[in-house]
Design a protein around this motif. Structure first.
Motif, PDB file in Angstrom:
ATOM      1  N   PRO A 132       0.831  -1.213   0.000  1.00  0.00           N
ATOM      2  CA  PRO A 132       0.000   0.000   0.000  1.00  0.00           C
ATOM      3  C   PRO A 132       0.863   1.260   0.000  1.00  0.00           C
ATOM      4  CG  PRO A 132      -0.713  -1.539   1.706  1.00  0.00           C
ATOM      5  CD  PRO A 132       0.557  -2.093   1.129  1.00  0.00           C
ATOM      6  N   PRO A 133       0.432   2.277  -0.752  1.00  0.00           N
ATOM      7  CA  PRO A 133       1.237   3.498  -0.872  1.00  0.00           C
ATOM      8  C   PRO A 133       1.404   4.240   0.449  1.00  0.00           C
ATOM      9  CG  PRO A 133      -0.472   3.410  -2.555  1.00  0.00           C
ATOM     10  CD  PRO A 133      -0.755   2.291  -1.607  1.00  0.00           C
ATOM     11  N   VAL A 134       2.529   4.932   0.554  1.00  0.00           N
ATOM     12  CA  VAL A 134       2.804   5.798   1.713  1.00  0.00           C
ATOM     13  C   VAL A 134       3.278   7.140   1.161  1.00  0.00           C
ATOM     14  CG1 VAL A 134       3.445   3.956   3.335  1.00  0.00           C
ATOM     15  CG2 VAL A 134       5.190   4.908   1.808  1.00  0.00           C
ATOM     16  N   ALA A 180       3.173   5.999  -6.772  1.00  0.00           N
ATOM     17  CA  ALA A 180       1.847   5.383  -6.657  1.00  0.00           C
ATOM     18  C   ALA A 180       0.734   6.360  -7.036  1.00  0.00           C
ATOM     19  CB  ALA A 180       1.645   4.869  -5.235  1.00  0.00           C
ATOM     20  N   GLU A 181       1.084   7.497  -7.578  1.00  0.00           N
ATOM     21  CA  GLU A 181       0.073   8.479  -8.027  1.00  0.00           C
ATOM     22  C   GLU A 181       0.571   9.115  -9.321  1.00  0.00           C
ATOM     23  OE1 GLU A 181      -0.122  12.073  -5.622  1.00  0.00           O
ATOM     24  OE2 GLU A 181       1.957  11.828  -5.028  1.00  0.00           O
ATOM     25  N   SER A 206       7.038  18.378  -2.718  1.00  0.00           N
ATOM     26  CA  SER A 206       8.029  18.002  -1.702  1.00  0.00           C
ATOM     27  C   SER A 206       7.726  16.627  -1.123  1.00  0.00           C
ATOM     28  CB  SER A 206       8.074  19.038  -0.591  1.00  0.00           C
ATOM     29  OG  SER A 206       6.792  19.144  -0.018  1.00  0.00           O
ATOM     30  N   GLU A 207       6.509  16.136  -1.313  1.00  0.00           N
ATOM     31  CA  GLU A 207       6.116  14.802  -0.840  1.00  0.00           C
ATOM     32  C   GLU A 207       5.357  14.113  -1.948  1.00  0.00           C
ATOM     33  OE1 GLU A 207       3.647  14.584   2.538  1.00  0.00           O
ATOM     34  OE2 GLU A 207       5.308  14.828   3.931  1.00  0.00           O
ATOM     35  N   PRO A 225       6.262   1.555  -0.686  1.00  0.00           N
ATOM     36  CA  PRO A 225       7.504   1.466   0.092  1.00  0.00           C
ATOM     37  C   PRO A 225       8.375   0.316  -0.386  1.00  0.00           C
ATOM     38  CG  PRO A 225       5.633   0.682   1.371  1.00  0.00           C
ATOM     39  CD  PRO A 225       5.074   1.207   0.085  1.00  0.00           C
ATOM     40  N   ARG A 226       9.641   0.409  -0.059  1.00  0.00           N
ATOM     41  CA  ARG A 226      10.589  -0.666  -0.387  1.00  0.00           C
ATOM     42  C   ARG A 226      10.292  -1.840   0.552  1.00  0.00           C
ATOM     43  NH1 ARG A 226      14.986   2.524  -0.268  1.00  0.00           N
ATOM     44  NH2 ARG A 226      15.180   2.660  -2.501  1.00  0.00           N
TER      45      ARG A 226
END
Ligand code: AMP
Ligand code: MG
Length: 426
Positions: free
Chosen positions: A33-35, A48-49, A175-176, A181-182
Motif C-alpha cells: 500500500p502506498p505511503v 503510486a500516483e 516536496s512529498e 515502500p521498499r
C-alpha cells in the motif's frame, strides 16, 4: 502451537511447472500500500500516483542565453542599453525600439522584448550595443510552459523514481509524493546442523552460508533485508515462534532448509498450519521442494537448504516477488538466446537452470558451463552471469544448440516477456 499431525507431506503437493508456480505466486501478491514520502528520499521507489504539473515550466518567458534582450522587429543596428536583468529578480524593465537590456540566462524577459542576442554576437561600447547578427523573433527565448505545460502529466503512476524524476518533482514543487515502500524481507535459516561463520563446527555440523548469501542477494537488488541472528534448529516450536516474529516485522519472509521429505523438514506443515501453502513442489532443478505460502496476508518463500538451490530460487522467485511488492512492472532479468559451447546433459523431467558464463562474440552470445552443477556446489554460481534455461521435455543439448538464458548480472531494464520462461528451442 499448530497441530502437525495429518499434515500433507512434501510429496502430497502437486508438482507445478515453473510457469504455473509463478502464476500462483503472482496472483497472491500486490504492490505494498502506498505511503507519503519526502521526494528527496524516494530514489528507486515506484510512484503510486499520477503527477500533474500544477504550473507551467518555465512559468515566465525567460532568456536561454546571456546577451541582450531586444525587439526583433527593430532594424536599428545599434541600441542604447537601458539596464540589466539578472536571473532571480523581477524588474520593471522594458525594451522599446532603439533600446536593449543586458540579460542573463534564466532571467525574465523585459516587457516588449521577444529575442535575445548572445553576447558573442554583439559589441558593446559606451552604453551602446551593436548587433552582429539579425534578431529572429523568439531566438534564445524559452516561452511559458515550453518544458511542461500546466495540466500536463509530468510523471505517470508506476514511474520508477530516479534522478530525473526526483529533479522534476522538485522543479514542480512536490516536496512529498505517494510511493510504494521498499519491501522489507526477513531471512531465516533453519537446520540443526548449522553454526554461524565464526563458530567451529563440531563433527556433523557445517557453517551456515545461506543467511549471508541470501542477505547479499536481497540487498544487492535494493531491498531492506534482515537476517535472523542465528540459524534456527529443526524444532517445530522454535521454528513457529521465529517465523511468526520475523513475519510481524517484515513484508516478506524467506526461509532456507526444511522443505524436503526428511522427518525434520518442518517448514511446509508449519506454513500450512499458519496460513495457506500455494506452491509445494516445482518441476525445476535446482529447487524442486520450493515452497510458497501466504501467512497473515504476507508472502513466505520456503527455499531449499542446498546453497545453490536457495540462491537460484531466490533469484527466480523471491526477487521478482519483491519487485512486484515494490510496484515495479519489470520483474525479469533480460532473457537472451545463447549458443552452447559444450554439450549439456539434461533430465527432461524438469526445467533446469544451469549456471553459466555468457560472453559475446561475433555470432552473438556463447555460454560456457561453470562445471559440476551439484546443488551444494556454490562454485557453480561463483562468476556465473547467466542461468541457462533447459526446458522440461527436452533431453541433452548438444554443443552448438541454442537455449534461452537469464542474464543474472543485468538489471531488469528490458520489456518483460508475457511469461518468464521462453520456450524457444532448436
Ligand atoms: P535441507 O533443505 O534442510 O534438507 O538441506 C539440504 C542440504 O543443504 C543439507 O545438506 C544441509 O546441510 C544444507 N544446508 C541447509 N541449510 C544450509 C545453510 N544455511 N548453509 C549451508 N548449507 C545448508
Ligand atoms: Mg535441513
Amino acid at each position: 502451537m499448530i497441530k502437525m499431525k495429518q499434515m500433507k507431506r512434501s510429496c502430497d503437493y502437486l508438482m507445478l511447472s515453473f510457469e504455473d508456480a509463478w502464476r500462483r505466486i503472482a496472483a497472491a501478491l500486490a504492490p505494498l500500500p502506498p505511503v507519503r514520502r519526502r521526494s528527496a528520499l524516494v530514489s528507486g521507489l515506484v510512484l503510486a500516483e499520477e503527477i500533474i504539473a500544477r504550473e507551467n515550466m518555465p512559468s515566465f518567458v525567460a532568456a536561454s542565453m546571456d546577451g541582450y534582450a531586444v525587439l526583433s522587429s527593430d532594424d536599428s543596428s545599434e541600441r542604447s542599453i537601458t539596464g540589466e536583468q539578472d536571473a532571480g529578480l523581477k524588474l520593471d524593465l522594458a525594451v522599446t525600439k532603439g533600446t536593449a537590456v543586458r540579460i542573463m540566462t534564466g532571467a525574465p524577459l523585459p516587457a516588449g522584448a521577444d529575442a535575445v542576442i548572445p553576447f558573442e554576437e554583439t559589441v558593446e561600447a559606451a552604453g551602446v550595443v551593436r548587433l552582429l547578427s539579425a534578431a529572429e523573433p523568439g531566438a534564445n527565448v524559452r516561452p511559458v510552459g515550453q518544458d511542461i505545460a500546466a495540466g500536463e502529466i509530468a510523471l505517470p503512476k508506476g514511474s520508477v523514481l530516479g534522478p530525473a524524476e526526483i529533479g522534476l518533482l522538485a522543479a514542480l514543487g512536490h516536496s512529498e509524493v505517494s510511493v510504494h515502500p521498499r519491501p522489507r524481507v526477513s531471512i531465516m535459516v533453519t537446520g540443526n546442523e548449522l553454526v554461524a561463520v565464526d563458530e567451529i563446527p563440531k563433527p556433523g555440523q557445517i557453517r551456515d552460508s545461506n543467511a549471508p548469501a541470501l542477505f547479499s542477494a536481497a540487498t544487492a537488488c535494493g531491498f531492506d533485508a534482515v537476517a535472523l541472528p542465528h540459524p534456527i534448529g529443526d524444532d517445530a516450536c522454535k521454528l513457529e515462534q521465529s517465523l511468526v516474529e520475523a513475519l510481524a516485522v517484515s513484508d516478506m519472509l524467506v526461509t532456507s532448509g526444511g522443505v524436503s521429505m526428511g522427518t525434520l523438514d518442518l517448514i511446509k506443515p508449519l506454513l500450512a498450519g499458519l496460513g495457506e501453502v500455494l506452491v509445494g513442489r516445482v518441476a525445476i532443478k535446482p529447487g524442486k521442494p520450493l515452497t510458497f505460502a501466504m501467512v497473515q496476508g504476507k508472502p513466505v518463500f520456503g527455499l531449499p537448504g542446498f546453497p545453490v538451490s536457495s540462491l537460484v530460487c531466490f533469484e527466480l522467485f523471491a526477487r521478482p516477488a519483491l519487485r512486484l511488492l515494490s510496484g515495479l512492472r519489470l520483474l525479469w532479468r533480460p532473457c537472451v538466446e545463447v549458443r552452447l559451447a559444450q554439450t549439456l546433459r539434461h533430465d527432461p523431467d524438469r526445467t533446469e537452470f544451469q549456471r553459466a558464463i555468457v560472453e559475446t562474440d561475433p555470432y552473438g552470445f556463447t555460454a560456457r558451463s561453470t562445471g559440476s552443477q551439484s546443488s551444494s556446489r556454490l562454485k557453480s554460481l561463483v562468476g556465473a552471469n547467466a542461468l541457462l534455461i533447459l526446458p522440461v521435455g527436452m533431453g541433452d543439448f548438444p554443443a552448438g544448440s541454442r537455449v534461452m538464458a537469464f542474464l543474472i548480472n543485468q538489471p531488469e531494464a528490458l520489456a518483460d516477456l508475457p511469461l518468464p520462461i521462453p520456450v524457444s528451442i532448436r
